[in-house]
Design a protein around this motif. Structure first.
Motif, PDB file in Angstrom:
ATOM      1  N   UNK A  79       0.978  -1.447   0.244  1.00 35.00           N
ATOM      2  CA  UNK A  79      -0.166   0.020   0.069  1.00 35.00           C
ATOM      3  C   UNK A  79       0.814   0.908  -0.624  1.00 35.00           C
ATOM      4  N   UNK A  80       0.314   2.021  -0.405  1.00 39.56           N
ATOM      5  CA  UNK A  80       0.664   3.415   0.134  1.00 39.56           C
ATOM      6  C   UNK A  80       1.185   4.447   1.044  1.00 39.56           C
ATOM      7  N   UNK A  81       1.455   5.537   1.914  1.00 38.60           N
ATOM      8  CA  UNK A  81       1.321   5.973   3.610  1.00 38.60           C
ATOM      9  C   UNK A  81       0.525   5.400   3.677  1.00 38.60           C
ATOM     10  N   UNK A  82      -0.720   6.199   3.110  1.00 36.21           N
ATOM     11  CA  UNK A  82      -2.140   7.048   3.029  1.00 36.21           C
ATOM     12  C   UNK A  82      -2.326   5.497   3.537  1.00 36.21           C
ATOM     13  N   UNK A  83      -2.623   5.015   2.904  1.00 39.21           N
ATOM     14  CA  UNK A  83      -2.988   3.716   3.518  1.00 39.21           C
ATOM     15  C   UNK A  83      -2.506   2.746   4.532  1.00 39.21           C
ATOM     16  N   UNK A  84      -1.975   2.717   4.157  1.00 39.51           N
ATOM     17  CA  UNK A  84      -0.961   1.966   5.861  1.00 39.51           C
ATOM     18  C   UNK A  84      -0.990   3.455   7.009  1.00 39.51           C
ATOM     19  N   UNK A  85      -1.546   4.166   6.995  1.00 45.17           N
ATOM     20  CA  UNK A  85      -1.774   4.564   8.043  1.00 45.17           C
ATOM     21  C   UNK A  85      -3.328   4.595   8.745  1.00 45.17           C
ATOM     22  N   UNK A  86      -3.688   4.607   7.543  1.00 45.03           N
ATOM     23  CA  UNK A  86      -5.524   4.000   7.751  1.00 45.03           C
ATOM     24  C   UNK A  86      -5.686   2.656   7.560  1.00 45.03           C
ATOM     25  N   UNK A  87      -4.955   1.863   7.503  1.00 46.23           N
ATOM     26  CA  UNK A  87      -4.632   0.020   7.062  1.00 46.23           C
ATOM     27  C   UNK A  87      -6.353  -0.103   6.384  1.00 46.23           C
ATOM     28  N   UNK A  88      -5.868   0.119   5.259  1.00 47.51           N
ATOM     29  CA  UNK A  88      -7.160   0.124   4.512  1.00 47.51           C
ATOM     30  C   UNK A  88      -5.878   0.113   3.064  1.00 47.51           C
ATOM     31  N   UNK A  89      -6.953  -0.891   2.338  1.00 50.90           N
ATOM     32  CA  UNK A  89      -5.927  -1.378   0.721  1.00 50.90           C
ATOM     33  C   UNK A  89      -7.207  -0.847  -0.129  1.00 50.90           C
ATOM     34  N   UNK A  90      -6.168  -0.375  -0.939  1.00 50.07           N
ATOM     35  CA  UNK A  90      -7.557   0.387  -2.281  1.00 50.07           C
ATOM     36  C   UNK A  90      -7.454  -1.162  -3.013  1.00 50.07           C
ATOM     37  N   UNK A  91      -8.647  -0.541  -4.040  1.00 51.16           N
ATOM     38  CA  UNK A  91      -8.276  -2.032  -4.868  1.00 51.16           C
ATOM     39  C   UNK A  91      -6.967  -1.514  -6.127  1.00 51.16           C
ATOM     40  N   UNK A  92      -6.392  -0.716  -6.612  1.00 55.62           N
ATOM     41  CA  UNK A  92      -5.197  -1.044  -6.625  1.00 55.62           C
ATOM     42  C   UNK A  92      -4.024  -1.941  -6.311  1.00 55.62           C
ATOM     43  N   UNK A  93      -4.021  -1.892  -4.763  1.00 59.04           N
ATOM     44  CA  UNK A  93      -3.243  -2.788  -4.357  1.00 59.04           C
ATOM     45  C   UNK A  93      -2.952  -3.927  -4.749  1.00 59.04           C
ATOM     46  N   UNK A  94      -1.305  -4.212  -4.492  1.00 55.22           N
ATOM     47  CA  UNK A  94      -1.012  -5.821  -5.143  1.00 55.22           C
ATOM     48  C   UNK A  94      -1.089  -6.911  -3.621  1.00 55.22           C
ATOM     49  N   UNK A  95      -2.414  -7.312  -3.620  1.00 59.05           N
ATOM     50  CA  UNK A  95      -2.572  -8.198  -2.623  1.00 59.05           C
ATOM     51  C   UNK A  95      -1.607  -9.240  -3.158  1.00 59.05           C
ATOM     52  N   UNK A  96      -0.615 -10.015  -2.188  1.00 62.07           N
ATOM     53  CA  UNK A  96      -0.343 -11.613  -1.487  1.00 62.07           C
ATOM     54  C   UNK A  96      -1.242 -12.835  -0.458  1.00 62.07           C
ATOM     55  N   UNK A  97      -1.275 -13.695  -1.173  1.00 64.28           N
ATOM     56  CA  UNK A  97      -2.128 -14.752  -0.209  1.00 64.28           C
ATOM     57  C   UNK A  97      -1.683 -16.166  -0.197  1.00 64.28           C
ATOM     58  N   UNK A 107      12.507   1.442  -4.763  1.00 64.56           N
ATOM     59  CA  UNK A 107      14.009   2.363  -2.853  1.00 64.56           C
ATOM     60  C   UNK A 107      12.561   3.335  -2.953  1.00 64.56           C
ATOM     61  N   UNK A 108      12.916   4.110  -1.484  1.00 66.10           N
ATOM     62  CA  UNK A 108      11.949   5.089  -1.015  1.00 66.10           C
ATOM     63  C   UNK A 108      11.157   3.580  -0.343  1.00 66.10           C
ATOM     64  N   UNK A 109      10.314   4.225   0.768  1.00 68.35           N
ATOM     65  CA  UNK A 109       9.636   4.271   1.796  1.00 68.35           C
ATOM     66  C   UNK A 109       8.728   2.634   1.034  1.00 68.35           C
ATOM     67  N   UNK A 110       8.421   1.494   1.767  1.00 67.68           N
ATOM     68  CA  UNK A 110       7.828   0.222   1.246  1.00 67.68           C
ATOM     69  C   UNK A 110       6.665   0.360   2.360  1.00 67.68           C
ATOM     70  N   UNK A 111       5.698   0.073   1.764  1.00 68.30           N
ATOM     71  CA  UNK A 111       4.462   0.428   2.901  1.00 68.30           C
ATOM     72  C   UNK A 111       3.395  -1.302   2.858  1.00 68.30           C
ATOM     73  N   UNK A 112       3.841  -2.488   4.090  1.00 69.92           N
ATOM     74  CA  UNK A 112       2.629  -3.119   3.517  1.00 69.92           C
ATOM     75  C   UNK A 112       1.673  -4.163   5.379  1.00 69.92           C
ATOM     76  N   UNK A 113       0.580  -4.258   4.465  1.00 68.70           N
ATOM     77  CA  UNK A 113      -0.347  -3.996   5.358  1.00 68.70           C
ATOM     78  C   UNK A 113      -1.134  -5.862   5.056  1.00 68.70           C
ATOM     79  N   UNK A 114      -1.577  -5.967   6.368  1.00 69.65           N
ATOM     80  CA  UNK A 114      -2.139  -7.124   5.931  1.00 69.65           C
ATOM     81  C   UNK A 114      -3.811  -6.744   6.068  1.00 69.65           C
ATOM     82  N   UNK A 115      -4.503  -7.197   5.099  1.00 68.51           N
ATOM     83  CA  UNK A 115      -5.726  -6.082   5.011  1.00 68.51           C
ATOM     84  C   UNK A 115      -6.382  -7.477   5.118  1.00 68.51           C
ATOM     85  N   UNK A 116      -7.015  -7.962   5.877  1.00 67.09           N
ATOM     86  CA  UNK A 116      -8.271  -8.718   6.674  1.00 67.09           C
ATOM     87  C   UNK A 116      -8.593  -8.135   8.018  1.00 67.09           C
ATOM     88  N   UNK A 117     -10.155  -7.809   7.962  1.00 71.21           N
ATOM     89  CA  UNK A 117     -10.307  -7.324   8.534  1.00 71.21           C
ATOM     90  C   UNK A 117      -9.461  -6.274  10.353  1.00 71.21           C
TER      91      UNK A 117
END
Length: 131
Positions: A79-97, A107-117
């Motif tokens: 996810x991007x920084x905003x979605x990292x802060x809000x804990x929300x994956x956007x429809x364009x977020x790349x997801x892995x399972x 290069x730069x900051x990389x953000x990862x979340x678990x998108x399970x509620x």
């Protein structure tokens, strides 16, 4: 006086050409700056309260993070920084399972979340800086 036929080369010329090709192939497939592979969470894997795992580690663009987890209960979303802060994956977020995901760092900051509620809010998120 013997003459070589056109289009042929001597054994030493052929050896030089072959050696040059080998060096060029080696350089093509081995970058001058090696990349590294890191297992997120080390032996604990991708789990809650992982945010401090990256502390003290140096990452480079092109390094690979391996996310090991139980695929029946977690996932990984880039996810991007905003979605990292809000804990929300956007429809364009790349997801892995797969439970054994390998993700190359940009290069730069990389953000990862678990998108399970509820999982990201409970600490299943990670930010990594890559030079």
């Amino acid at each position: 006086m013997a003459r070589q036929a056109q289009g042929r080369c001597s054994a030493s010329q052929a050896t030089t050409v072959a050696a040059t090709l080998i060096v060029l192939l080696f350089l093509r497939f081995h970058s001058t700056e090696a990349t590294s592979t890191f297992t997120v969470g080390d032996t604990s894997g991708w789990t809650y309260n992982i945010q401090s795992w990256a502390n003290g580690k140096q990452f480079k663009a092109g390094d690979t993070l391996i996310f090991n987890y139980d695929a029946s209960i977690h996932n990984v979303a880039v996810v991007d920084g905003n979605n990292y802060q809000s804990c929300r994956a956007s429809p364009t977020s790349k997801s892995f399972s797969s439970g054994k995901d390998q993700i190359k760092l940009s290069k730069g900051r990389n953000y990862f979340i678990c998108s399970i509620p509820g999982h990201c809010e409970a600490g299943l998120k990670l930010a990594v800086d890559a030079s």
